[in-house]
Design a protein around this motif. Sequence first.
Motif, short mmCIF file in Angstrom:
data_model
loop_
_atom_site.label_atom_id
_atom_site.label_comp_id
_atom_site.label_asym_id
_atom_site.label_seq_id
_atom_site.Cartn_x
_atom_site.Cartn_y
_atom_site.Cartn_z
N PHE A 48 32.21 76.49 66.29
CA PHE A 48 31.69 77.53 67.17
C PHE A 48 30.59 76.98 68.07
N ALA A 49 29.74 76.11 67.51
CA ALA A 49 28.66 75.50 68.29
C ALA A 49 29.22 74.65 69.43
N HIS A 50 30.23 73.83 69.12
CA HIS A 50 30.87 73.00 70.14
C HIS A 50 31.59 73.85 71.18
N LEU A 51 32.20 74.95 70.71
CA LEU A 51 32.91 75.84 71.63
C LEU A 51 31.95 76.49 72.63
N ILE A 52 30.79 76.93 72.14
CA ILE A 52 29.79 77.53 73.02
C ILE A 52 29.31 76.52 74.05
N TYR A 53 29.09 75.28 73.60
CA TYR A 53 28.69 74.21 74.53
C TYR A 53 29.73 74.04 75.63
N ASN A 54 31.00 74.04 75.26
CA ASN A 54 32.07 73.85 76.25
C ASN A 54 32.21 75.04 77.18
N PHE A 55 31.95 76.24 76.68
CA PHE A 55 31.96 77.41 77.56
C PHE A 55 30.82 77.32 78.58
N GLY A 56 29.69 76.78 78.15
CA GLY A 56 28.58 76.56 79.08
C GLY A 56 28.95 75.57 80.16
N ARG A 57 29.63 74.51 79.75
CA ARG A 57 30.08 73.48 80.69
C ARG A 57 31.06 74.07 81.70
N MET A 58 32.00 74.88 81.20
CA MET A 58 32.98 75.51 82.08
C MET A 58 32.32 76.51 83.04
N SER A 59 31.31 77.22 82.55
CA SER A 59 30.62 78.19 83.41
C SER A 59 30.01 77.48 84.62
N ALA A 60 29.39 76.33 84.37
CA ALA A 60 28.80 75.56 85.47
C ALA A 60 29.88 75.12 86.45
N TYR A 61 31.02 74.65 85.93
CA TYR A 61 32.11 74.20 86.80
C TYR A 61 32.64 75.34 87.66
N VAL A 62 32.81 76.52 87.06
CA VAL A 62 33.35 77.66 87.79
C VAL A 62 32.40 78.07 88.92
N VAL A 63 31.09 78.09 88.63
CA VAL A 63 30.11 78.43 89.67
C VAL A 63 30.17 77.42 90.81
N LEU A 64 30.24 76.13 90.47
CA LEU A 64 30.33 75.10 91.50
C LEU A 64 31.62 75.24 92.30
N GLY A 65 32.72 75.52 91.61
CA GLY A 65 34.00 75.70 92.29
C GLY A 65 33.98 76.88 93.24
N LEU A 66 33.35 77.96 92.82
CA LEU A 66 33.22 79.13 93.66
C LEU A 66 32.44 78.81 94.93
N LEU A 67 31.33 78.07 94.77
CA LEU A 67 30.50 77.72 95.91
C LEU A 67 31.21 76.77 96.87
N PHE A 68 31.88 75.75 96.33
CA PHE A 68 32.56 74.79 97.19
C PHE A 68 33.81 75.39 97.82
N GLY A 69 34.48 76.30 97.10
CA GLY A 69 35.63 76.97 97.69
C GLY A 69 35.20 77.85 98.85
N ALA A 70 34.06 78.54 98.67
CA ALA A 70 33.53 79.38 99.75
C ALA A 70 33.11 78.51 100.94
N LEU A 71 32.52 77.35 100.64
CA LEU A 71 32.14 76.42 101.71
C LEU A 71 33.36 75.93 102.46
N GLY A 72 34.42 75.63 101.72
CA GLY A 72 35.65 75.15 102.34
C GLY A 72 36.30 76.20 103.23
N SER A 73 36.09 77.47 102.92
CA SER A 73 36.68 78.53 103.74
C SER A 73 36.12 78.53 105.16
N LEU A 74 34.94 77.93 105.34
CA LEU A 74 34.34 77.85 106.67
C LEU A 74 35.13 76.92 107.59
N PHE A 75 35.97 76.07 107.00
CA PHE A 75 36.72 75.08 107.78
C PHE A 75 38.20 75.43 107.90
N THR A 76 38.55 76.66 107.60
CA THR A 76 39.97 77.03 107.62
C THR A 76 40.28 78.07 108.69
#
Length: 226
Positions: A48-76
Motif C-alpha cells: 500500500f505504501a509503494h502504491l501510494i507513492y506511485n499514485f503520487g508519481r502519476m498525479s504529477a505526470y497527469v498535471v504536467l501532461g495537462l499543462l503541456f497538452g494545453a500549451l500544445g493546443s496553442l499551436f494547432t
Amino acid sequence: MNAIDISAILSVAFLGSLGHCIGMCGGFVMAYTSAKIDPSSAALHQFFAHLIYNFGRMSAYVVLGLLFGALGSLFTFSAYVSGYFYFVAGIIMVLMGLSMMGKIKFLTSLESNLAFHPFVKKLFSYLIHTKKMVSFYGLGVLNGFLPCGLVYFFLAKAATSGSAFYGALTMALFGLATMPVMLGLGYVVGFLKGNVFRDWMIKIASLIIVLYGIYMSYLGYSAVVG
C-alpha cells in the motif's frame, strides 16, 4: 490518439521503466523503502505504501501532461503551424533518444542539476523522515516533477496532442505502464540493476523514441509541404 501513438507510449514507457527508470528512480525508491518501511510490517502495508507513492508519481505526470497538452493546443490553429510544431517536436524527440543512448549530451545537465537543487533536497529530507502515510504520496509527487529524459519525451508527445485531455491521458498511460516495474523494484532490484540488461532496455526504448521522433517530424513535414 491513434494505434501508433498508444503503442509507442506503452512500449517506450515499459521498456524505459526496465532501463532508464531503474537508474533514475531506483535510488529514490530504495532510499524511502529503507528509511520509511519496516521490513517486518505486513506485506499488504508495504504494498500500500509503494502504491501510494506511485499514485503520487502519476498525479504529477497527469498535471504536467495537462499543462503541456494545453500549451500544445496553442499551436494547432492551422495545419501549417501544426506541421512546424510537429516537425520541431519530432527533432527534439530524436535528440532525446540519442541522448538516452549516450550518443550526445542533450538535457543531461538539466536532468542532474535540478535533481540536486537545495530546495528539492530539503523537501526530500522532510518527507523521508516522517512516517505519515501521506508522505509516500508527497515523495511520489516530488519524484514525478524531477527532471527526467524519459518524461521529457512523453511531455513532448503530450504537447503534440494539442489537447489538455489527451496530454493528461498520455502521461497517465506512461505512469500506468511504468508502475509494474516501480512497484516491484524493491523485490527485483538486484536483477534489474544488471548492467547488460539495463543497457539493452535503454537502447531499445531509445531506438523507439528516435523512430517515433522521425515519424512525428515526417508528419509535420508532410503538413507543411502538402
